[in-house]
Design an enzyme around this catalytic site. Structure first.
Site, PDB file in Angstrom:
ATOM      1  N   ASP A 172       0.417  -8.371  -3.977  1.00 14.46           N
ATOM      2  CA  ASP A 172      -0.365  -7.506  -2.871  1.00 14.46           C
ATOM      3  C   ASP A 172      -0.043  -5.930  -3.769  1.00 14.46           C
ATOM      4  O   ASP A 172      -1.196  -5.136  -3.486  1.00 14.46           O
ATOM      5  CB  ASP A 172       0.928  -7.277  -2.156  1.00 14.46           C
ATOM      6  N   ALA A 212       1.183  -0.763  -0.053  1.00 12.98           N
ATOM      7  CA  ALA A 212      -0.529   0.015  -0.356  1.00 12.98           C
ATOM      8  C   ALA A 212       0.782   1.552   0.177  1.00 12.98           C
ATOM      9  O   ALA A 212       0.659   2.280  -0.443  1.00 12.98           O
ATOM     10  CB  ALA A 212      -1.009  -0.324   0.721  1.00 12.98           C
TER      11      ALA A 212
HETATM   12  O1  PMV Z   1       2.759 -11.588   4.184  1.00 16.12           O
HETATM   13  P1  PMV Z   1       2.677 -10.740   3.364  1.00 16.12           P
HETATM   14  O2  PMV Z   1       1.093  -9.965   3.366  1.00 16.12           O
HETATM   15  O3  PMV Z   1       2.861  -9.948   2.349  1.00 16.12           O
HETATM   16  O4  PMV Z   1       2.050 -12.134   2.003  1.00 16.12           O
HETATM   17  C1  PMV Z   1       2.625 -13.285   1.496  1.00 16.12           C
HETATM   18  C2  PMV Z   1       2.380 -13.586   0.575  1.00 16.12           C
HETATM   19  C3  PMV Z   1       3.528 -14.481  -0.023  1.00 16.12           C
HETATM   20  O5  PMV Z   1       2.485 -14.979  -0.715  1.00 16.12           O
HETATM   21  C4  PMV Z   1       3.864 -15.340   1.362  1.00 16.12           C
HETATM   22  C5  PMV Z   1       4.391 -13.688  -0.734  1.00 16.12           C
HETATM   23  C6  PMV Z   1       3.527 -13.007  -1.716  1.00 16.12           C
HETATM   24  O6  PMV Z   1       4.672 -12.013  -2.596  1.00 16.12           O
HETATM   25  O7  PMV Z   1       2.833 -13.277  -2.862  1.00 16.12           O
END
Ligand code: PMV
Length: 326
Positions: free
Chosen positions: A152, A111
């Site tokens: 994300d 974000a």
């Molecule tokens: O923990 P977060 O919100 O950064 O999510 C990471 C998600 C993963 O699949 C573990 C890594 C990614 O880059 O998709």
């Protein structure tokens, strides 16, 4: 001259970790956002501050380094990387407001990255569209984290509840999930890069065992898509519980996350699982009947945050209008 951009955090319903190996995933933007304001500098150097994070630093954009005035550096590497790519080193003041807990698996880094780049583009009058913005933001995450799927940054840019296909195409769900969710978070930051590297090393050591687990996670995301389209909340709950078991088998669970997952189920959540990379961070519970009871029970040991899925992605100066990309 002043540019303001805001971008949402996100929560992953299905596909964390497996998305790194090109399996599909489902995630939704939430109604908690990062806001970046960029203005011409009051002094002849660049500053970055956030009242929400009790943080202030003087940035050296040429050397991508900083001098901390107060607080912890945390999110600063993403901002410095974005500045090194999309800014001309003229002094500016950058202000961050954030109503998401950082390091909680709710996409605060994406974000902040998306909002920073959009504000920089606006400040410089650089033409862009959402696809370009999401790509640039993913590039920053890759530089800073070493490894990252585009999930994300895509969700933070486009907003809404989305399905990310194997081919990295995003499909928006027309229907919105009306059923309440509760997000529980631990005080332990989750280190996405570290967790992704741990899973990769497990996969390298035990390919015949770990690859089918990752593939099954992809199948769960596909079934999850059907469940959402049919508004089949019971199935959604079962799929979340299956997914939790598989995430546990990949070693990304912790005692605190497990405690929240089981306390949620004991208090009426029909499905509950880690959301994000695990190792700390957050869990999500599907609570069709009693979200307050679940939240209160989790709050006895840990913390919860009330979020709703949100259709809004990146907003520039409060609006969803963009320069066309050249
Ligand atoms: O923990 P977060 O919100 O950064 O999510 C990471 C998600 C993963 O699949 C573990 C890594 C990614 O880059 O998709």
């Amino acid at each position: 001259m002043e540019s303001v951009a805001t971008a949402p955090g996100k929560t992953i319903l299905f596909g964390e970790h497996s998305v790194v190996y090109d399996e599909p995933a489902i995630a939704g933007a939430v109604n908690k956002r990062a806001k970046i304001k960029i203005s011409s500098a009051k002094n002849n150097y660049t500053t970055f501050k956030s009242y929400d994070l009790a943080f202030e630093a003087i940035l050296d954009t040429r050397n991508s380094s900083y001098k901390l005035v107060r607080g912890k550096p945390g999110i600063i590497r993403y901002v410095l990387n974005a500045l090194s790519k999309f800014h001309d080193h003229s002094p500016i003041d950058i202000e961050l407001s954030l109503n998401l807990p950082i390091g909680s698996g709710l996409g605060s880094s994406a974000a902040v990255t998306v909002a920073t780049i959009a504000a920089l583009f606006d400040y410089h009058g650089t033409p862009f569209d959402k696809e370009y913005l999401a790509n640039c933001a993913h590039g920053v995450e890759l530089d800073v984290q070493g490894i990252a799927s585009p999930l994300d940054t895509l969700v933070s840019t486009y907003g809404g509840l989305v399905y990310l296909s194997r081919e990295k195409k995003i499909v928006h769900f027309d229907n919105h999930l009306e059923v309440p969710f509760v997000i529980g978070f631990t005080t332990k930051y989750s280190n996405t890069g570290k967790m992704v590297r741990n899973v990769r090393s497990l996969k390298e050591r035990y390919p015949e065992l770990i690859e089918p687990i990752i593939e099954t996670m992809g199948k769960i995301a596909n079934e999850g898509r059907v469940a959402i389209l049919k508004n089949d909340v019971d199935k959604l709950a079962n799929l979340m519980n299956f997914n939790q078991g598989l995430l546990d088998s990949l070693g990304v669970n912790t005692q605190e996350l497990s405690r929240m997952v089981y306390i949620a189920r004991k208090n009426g959540a029909t499905g509950s699982k880690i959301t994000g990379s695990g190792g700390g961070g957050s869990m999500i519970a599907l609570c069709p009947n009693n979200p307050d009871k679940v939240a209160n029970a989790i709050n006895r040991f840990d913390n919860t945050i009330k979020v709703n899925f949100s259709k809004e992605g990146i907003l520039l100066n409060g609006e969803e209008t963009f320069y066309p990309r050249l």
